[in-house]
Design a protein around this motif. Structure first.
Motif, PDB file in Angstrom:
ATOM      1  N   ASN A   5       0.855  -1.184   0.000  1.00 35.99           N
ATOM      2  CA  ASN A   5       0.000   0.000   0.000  1.00 35.99           C
ATOM      3  C   ASN A   5       0.893   1.236   0.000  1.00 35.99           C
ATOM      4  OD1 ASN A   5      -1.617   2.340   1.269  1.00 35.99           O
ATOM      5  ND2 ASN A   5      -3.166   0.887   0.550  1.00 35.99           N
TER       6      ASN A   5
ATOM      7  N   GLU B  60     -12.838   0.315  -1.591  1.00 35.21           N
ATOM      8  CA  GLU B  60     -12.443  -0.820  -0.749  1.00 35.21           C
ATOM      9  C   GLU B  60     -13.039  -2.106  -1.273  1.00 35.21           C
ATOM     10  OE1 GLU B  60     -12.967  -0.375   3.468  1.00 35.21           O
ATOM     11  OE2 GLU B  60     -12.395   1.737   3.374  1.00 35.21           O
ATOM     12  N   PRO B  72      -7.507  -8.045   1.974  1.00 34.42           N
ATOM     13  CA  PRO B  72      -8.189  -6.747   1.963  1.00 34.42           C
ATOM     14  C   PRO B  72      -7.583  -5.820   0.909  1.00 34.42           C
ATOM     15  CG  PRO B  72      -7.459  -7.341   4.186  1.00 34.42           C
ATOM     16  CD  PRO B  72      -6.842  -8.331   3.251  1.00 34.42           C
ATOM     17  N   LYS B  74      -7.662  -1.754  -0.579  1.00 37.91           N
ATOM     18  CA  LYS B  74      -8.096  -0.380  -0.305  1.00 37.91           C
ATOM     19  C   LYS B  74      -7.315   0.597  -1.176  1.00 37.91           C
ATOM     20  CE  LYS B  74      -4.843   0.455   3.481  1.00 37.91           C
ATOM     21  NZ  LYS B  74      -4.622   0.868   4.870  1.00 37.91           N
ATOM     22  N   THR B  75      -7.740   1.839  -1.173  1.00 41.14           N
ATOM     23  CA  THR B  75      -7.094   2.893  -1.955  1.00 41.14           C
ATOM     24  C   THR B  75      -5.580   2.890  -1.722  1.00 41.14           C
ATOM     25  OG1 THR B  75      -9.062   4.279  -1.764  1.00 41.14           O
ATOM     26  CG2 THR B  75      -7.015   5.385  -2.359  1.00 41.14           C
TER      27      THR B  75
END
Lengths: 105, 105
Positions: A5, B60, B72, B74-75
């Motif tokens: 991320n 998400e 998971p 996400k952005t």
């Protein structure tokens, strides 16, 4: 599979843009650059075959090209350039950029 | 140089995810997928050499892998997968995804 991320793993610095190597393989190289407003990746090019994509994840600025050319840059923009073609970016707001180079250099 | 804004050029549909071909060259193929909450790109793979990156521009969800594995999403997430390795994504909120395939298939 590998997951990174870039919002969590890279931050901003008032001194200079921050660079994160996300991935490097025989297929492509992926980098994240974070710019504070006013910082830039100066125009550059390399005399090799291949293409580079510049993805604006967040922020506003200008893509930089040959002979001082500029193009507005904003969230969601994807710029494709030959690696041999001059390219760069300047941030007007804090800006997160993802760069993919294929083949990797 | 070529510039595409995937926020401007692609939208969402309640019927099915929306796909935009951003770029195709001998070096890489770039696609944008927009998913409404609940939509998914089912797990798939191709028996060829190369890698694919999945970048979550916004939203998400869950990355999907082999044997119902999930991660998971996400952005700001960048997922790297072999093209031959099962991969997919399911959206929990409206989600914008950028996919880069190198070499292109």
């Amino acid at each position: 599979m590998k997951q990174v991320n870039v919002y969590d793993e890279n931050d901003f610095s008032e001194k200079a843009f921050k660079r994160l190597l996300v991935h490097d393989s025989p297929y492509f190289k992926i980098l994240n650059f974070n710019f504070k407003a006013g910082q830039e990746l100066p125009v550059h090019s390399h005399e090799i075959e291949g293409q580079v994509s510049l993805i604006v994840l967040e922020g506003e600025g200008e893509f930089l090209g040959k002979d001082d050319a500029t193009l507005p840059a904003k969230t969601g923009d994807v710029l494709i350039s030959e690696i041999a073609e001059p390219h760069g970016i300047r941030a007007k707001t804090d800006l997160r950029l993802l760069v993919t180079i294929a083949p990797p250099i």
